[in-house]
Write a protein that holds these residues in place. Sequence first.
Motif, PDB file in Angstrom:
ATOM      1  N   MET A  22      -0.757 -32.206 -22.335  1.00 49.79           N
ATOM      2  CA  MET A  22      -0.438 -33.469 -23.007  1.00 49.79           C
ATOM      3  C   MET A  22      -1.023 -33.488 -24.408  1.00 49.79           C
ATOM      4  SD  MET A  22      -0.747 -36.393 -20.061  1.00 49.79           S
ATOM      5  CE  MET A  22      -2.169 -35.786 -19.214  1.00 49.79           C
ATOM      6  N   MET A  23      -2.137 -32.815 -24.575  1.00 44.94           N
ATOM      7  CA  MET A  23      -2.764 -32.810 -25.885  1.00 44.94           C
ATOM      8  C   MET A  23      -1.971 -32.004 -26.886  1.00 44.94           C
ATOM      9  SD  MET A  23      -6.769 -32.431 -24.976  1.00 44.94           S
ATOM     10  CE  MET A  23      -6.622 -31.457 -23.501  1.00 44.94           C
ATOM     11  N   MET A  24      -1.266 -30.997 -26.384  1.00 45.11           N
ATOM     12  CA  MET A  24      -0.566 -30.105 -27.289  1.00 45.11           C
ATOM     13  C   MET A  24       0.903 -30.467 -27.427  1.00 45.11           C
ATOM     14  SD  MET A  24      -2.808 -28.162 -28.448  1.00 45.11           S
ATOM     15  CE  MET A  24      -1.778 -26.951 -29.246  1.00 45.11           C
ATOM     16  N   ALA A  25       1.258 -31.688 -27.078  1.00 43.03           N
ATOM     17  CA  ALA A  25       2.664 -32.080 -27.156  1.00 43.03           C
ATOM     18  C   ALA A  25       3.170 -31.965 -28.579  1.00 43.03           C
ATOM     19  CB  ALA A  25       2.819 -33.513 -26.672  1.00 43.03           C
ATOM     20  N   GLY A  26       4.432 -31.589 -28.693  1.00 42.64           N
ATOM     21  CA  GLY A  26       5.015 -31.376 -30.010  1.00 42.64           C
ATOM     22  C   GLY A  26       5.522 -32.656 -30.617  1.00 42.64           C
ATOM     23  N   GLU A  27       6.338 -32.500 -31.654  1.00 43.52           N
ATOM     24  CA  GLU A  27       6.859 -33.656 -32.362  1.00 43.52           C
ATOM     25  C   GLU A  27       7.814 -34.438 -31.484  1.00 43.52           C
ATOM     26  OE1 GLU A  27       9.860 -32.822 -35.366  1.00 43.52           O
ATOM     27  OE2 GLU A  27       9.688 -30.718 -34.831  1.00 43.52           O
ATOM     28  N   LYS A  30      13.758 -38.118 -33.150  1.00 43.68           N
ATOM     29  CA  LYS A  30      14.078 -39.335 -33.891  1.00 43.68           C
ATOM     30  C   LYS A  30      14.992 -40.244 -33.089  1.00 43.68           C
ATOM     31  CE  LYS A  30      13.933 -36.454 -38.037  1.00 43.68           C
ATOM     32  NZ  LYS A  30      14.753 -35.807 -39.073  1.00 43.68           N
ATOM     33  N   ASN A  31      15.910 -39.651 -32.342  1.00 36.51           N
ATOM     34  CA  ASN A  31      16.845 -40.425 -31.522  1.00 36.51           C
ATOM     35  C   ASN A  31      16.878 -39.797 -30.140  1.00 36.51           C
ATOM     36  OD1 ASN A  31      18.994 -41.810 -30.349  1.00 36.51           O
ATOM     37  ND2 ASN A  31      20.133 -41.922 -32.260  1.00 36.51           N
ATOM     38  N   PHE A  32      15.970 -40.238 -29.270  1.00 33.87           N
ATOM     39  CA  PHE A  32      15.781 -39.587 -27.976  1.00 33.87           C
ATOM     40  C   PHE A  32      17.034 -39.701 -27.108  1.00 33.87           C
ATOM     41  CE2 PHE A  32      14.560 -39.552 -23.528  1.00 33.87           C
ATOM     42  CZ  PHE A  32      13.729 -38.453 -23.454  1.00 33.87           C
ATOM     43  N   LYS A  33      17.578 -40.902 -26.967  1.00 35.64           N
ATOM     44  CA  LYS A  33      18.693 -41.117 -26.040  1.00 35.64           C
ATOM     45  C   LYS A  33      19.933 -40.326 -26.442  1.00 35.64           C
ATOM     46  CE  LYS A  33      17.347 -45.718 -24.372  1.00 35.64           C
ATOM     47  NZ  LYS A  33      17.755 -47.146 -24.259  1.00 35.64           N
ATOM     48  N   VAL A 333       0.984 -36.052 -10.089  1.00 40.83           N
ATOM     49  CA  VAL A 333       0.864 -37.129 -11.082  1.00 40.83           C
ATOM     50  C   VAL A 333       0.595 -36.532 -12.459  1.00 40.83           C
ATOM     51  CG1 VAL A 333      -0.505 -39.118 -11.811  1.00 40.83           C
ATOM     52  CG2 VAL A 333       0.115 -38.855  -9.413  1.00 40.83           C
ATOM     53  N   THR A 334      -0.362 -35.575 -12.515  1.00 40.32           N
ATOM     54  CA  THR A 334      -0.671 -34.907 -13.779  1.00 40.32           C
ATOM     55  C   THR A 334       0.531 -34.123 -14.288  1.00 40.32           C
ATOM     56  OG1 THR A 334      -2.971 -34.682 -13.060  1.00 40.32           O
ATOM     57  CG2 THR A 334      -2.265 -33.326 -14.916  1.00 40.32           C
ATOM     58  N   GLN A 335       1.223 -33.432 -13.376  1.00 44.53           N
ATOM     59  CA  GLN A 335       2.390 -32.658 -13.765  1.00 44.53           C
ATOM     60  C   GLN A 335       3.483 -33.547 -14.348  1.00 44.53           C
ATOM     61  OE1 GLN A 335       3.297 -30.621 -10.108  1.00 44.53           O
ATOM     62  NE2 GLN A 335       2.178 -28.782 -10.710  1.00 44.53           N
ATOM     63  N   THR A 336       3.698 -34.693 -13.723  1.00 41.35           N
ATOM     64  CA  THR A 336       4.736 -35.616 -14.203  1.00 41.35           C
ATOM     65  C   THR A 336       4.426 -36.101 -15.607  1.00 41.35           C
ATOM     66  OG1 THR A 336       5.159 -36.334 -11.926  1.00 41.35           O
ATOM     67  CG2 THR A 336       6.006 -37.736 -13.686  1.00 41.35           C
ATOM     68  N   ALA A 337       3.143 -36.451 -15.841  1.00 40.25           N
ATOM     69  CA  ALA A 337       2.750 -36.897 -17.183  1.00 40.25           C
ATOM     70  C   ALA A 337       2.935 -35.773 -18.202  1.00 40.25           C
ATOM     71  CB  ALA A 337       1.304 -37.367 -17.165  1.00 40.25           C
ATOM     72  N   ASN A 338       2.545 -34.553 -17.808  1.00 40.84           N
ATOM     73  CA  ASN A 338       2.702 -33.414 -18.717  1.00 40.84           C
ATOM     74  C   ASN A 338       4.166 -33.142 -19.025  1.00 40.84           C
ATOM     75  OD1 ASN A 338      -0.043 -32.946 -18.904  1.00 40.84           O
ATOM     76  ND2 ASN A 338      -0.073 -31.436 -17.270  1.00 40.84           N
ATOM     77  N   ILE A 339       4.996 -33.188 -17.960  1.00 41.05           N
ATOM     78  CA  ILE A 339       6.416 -32.888 -18.141  1.00 41.05           C
ATOM     79  C   ILE A 339       7.071 -33.941 -19.035  1.00 41.05           C
ATOM     80  CG2 ILE A 339       8.630 -32.696 -16.934  1.00 41.05           C
ATOM     81  CD1 ILE A 339       7.019 -31.554 -14.556  1.00 41.05           C
ATOM     82  N   GLN A 344       9.740 -34.637 -24.196  1.00 41.83           N
ATOM     83  CA  GLN A 344       9.776 -35.173 -25.563  1.00 41.83           C
ATOM     84  C   GLN A 344       9.891 -34.035 -26.579  1.00 41.83           C
ATOM     85  OE1 GLN A 344       9.549 -38.216 -27.034  1.00 41.83           O
ATOM     86  NE2 GLN A 344       9.256 -39.577 -25.297  1.00 41.83           N
ATOM     87  N   SER A 345       9.064 -33.009 -26.399  1.00 38.69           N
ATOM     88  CA  SER A 345       9.097 -31.869 -27.320  1.00 38.69           C
ATOM     89  C   SER A 345      10.421 -31.120 -27.221  1.00 38.69           C
ATOM     90  CB  SER A 345       7.940 -30.917 -27.003  1.00 38.69           C
ATOM     91  OG  SER A 345       6.702 -31.557 -27.167  1.00 38.69           O
ATOM     92  N   THR A 346      10.947 -31.017 -26.009  1.00 33.93           N
ATOM     93  CA  THR A 346      12.212 -30.299 -25.811  1.00 33.93           C
ATOM     94  C   THR A 346      13.363 -31.038 -26.466  1.00 33.93           C
ATOM     95  OG1 THR A 346      11.395 -29.418 -23.717  1.00 33.93           O
ATOM     96  CG2 THR A 346      13.780 -29.357 -24.069  1.00 33.93           C
TER      97      THR A 346
END
Length: 619
Positions: A22-27, A30-33, A333-339, A344-346
């Motif tokens: 989670m700490m290393m999440a990328g950018e 701009k328009n997620f949906k 739970v941790t995996q879900t938060a990380n994913i 988001q990064s993907t």
Amino acid sequence: MSDIKKRPQRGGPGFGPPGANMMMAGEKPKNFKATLKRLLAYLKPRRARLTVVFVAAILSTVFTIIGPMIMGMAITELFEGAYGEIRGVPGATIDFDAIGQLLLLLAGLYVFSSAFMYLQQYLMSTVAQDTVYDLREDVSAKLERLPLNYFDQTAKGETLSRVTNDIDTIGTTLQQSLTLFITSFVTIIGITVMMLIISPILTAIAISSLMLSVFVIRPILKRSQTQFADQQRTLGELNGHIEEMYTGHPVVKAFGHEKKAIHKFNETNEQLYEAGRKAQFMSGIIMPLMQFIGNFSYVLISVAGGILVTQGRISIGDIQAFITYSRQFTQPVTQTANIANIIQSTVAAAERVFELLDEREQSQEAKGASLTRAKGAVAFEHVDFGYGENPLIEDMNIQVRPGQTVAIVGPTGAGKTTLINLLMRFYELDAGRITIDGIDTRDLPRGELRRNFGMVLQDTWLFNGTIKDNIAYGKTGATEEEIVAAATAAHADHFIRTLPDGYGTILNEEASNISQGQKQLLTIARAILSDPPIMILDEATSSVDTRTEILIQKAMNLLMTGRTSFVIAHRLSTIREADLILVMDKGRVIEQGTHSELLERNGFYADLYNSQFAKTAAS
């Protein structure tokens, strides 16, 4: 006892301490949906396989979740039989048949769970690779349709990053994180249901400890994100400094800046050390805190469970099953938060790919005219062109007869290279037209137009491969005899044969294992092999020795024989024999004529020529 199958992912959940990903999440996109919807459209042709993947993931997880409950039932059966025998209860005995049946059922569940897990991984890998394949195909086709100004305005590294890193990110997420997200989500729901069935009281204790973990770790995560951002920033600075010092070390040594470079390195390295130390410390204390809270929860569950067992409200096997479930509960739970962060990064990576796919393309190919092999008559008729809103060429008119050698001269920024780019139709005209043998170049397919041109540029381009392959690049299906003949005509055969492997010598990525002059001779050989009716020559003798310059000039003279040639000239002494000299300044052809005619006019060209001649005489 059963544990949920742990599958560490490269750069994904299960890799490193909890929260590290989670700490290393990328950018963020701009328009997620909109981007997610467009990405999912690439999965539509594979809906059948995806449905099987989802069903297999759910079944695999459900079978795994049921396992601890079956194991608890077996332990309860064993405990009650043994306890009855010890206490001397009449008829009390261990029912090994019942225990054996439960264990067989448990083994069957795990076999089915593994089989469904294998099926989902196999199908998801094919879905991910097929999707990435389609994306790469679309991007490759798009790059072929992009105009030259896109590549002029966009950094090469940026384009390469979108084509490679961003698409790889999408593929990795589809193959690894998507099914993991499904299994984690089902696991959370399934474990919660099973724990509630066993004991609502113990479930409340387990969930309370989880909420306490989130409350304690959240502020640490926020601080660590800042530290990791500093670490990445300083790492980028250090890499940039090392690259500059490595590629430019002759200049550093020539100007005596070694100490300054070392000082800069030490300074940046110290900043990286501090940022990395703080980041790793912050992430390092997360695991101990989570383990402490988890162990504290384990103690509370064991004590409360023991009390409930003595009260006869639950069995000893239920305690064992509940402890297993509580141990498994934190991970999904941790995996879900990380994913969630990985997604988001993907999506941000997909957005960058789609931005490339949405770039404005060059105009459609013409299908009307045909030009198999041009005679070489070229005309510019009232041509206007500019980059954006800035006009560069206005009302240009040029007439070139077949076989003429046309030299283009002028100061830097005069528009010499732009004129060639317009001729090759790398850029589209704002007004007017360019014709070859009377045919408007816009009426010709670009490939057919460019097959009539050969180019020898000042900046040589050779790819990683053999010398033979580099020369053969000029003609599809060229024979070895044709390649050798072209090299001989370009005065390159002699030096090629002196190399250890001759024509089989492999050039490295930058072709730095041969000299600049030798590289230029190979490009001329390539142009001779292609045998085009029109040649474009950007004088290539400015960075070579006198002897090699003579060889290159001889090869270029041979190359221009019998062809219409456009020569961008830097040394005016080399174009005295040109049939037509175009003098350009600020995008306009201000003078044109032969060398002698232009000298007689005593204008701009005469000033340029005399200034070069004076410098040569002075030197």
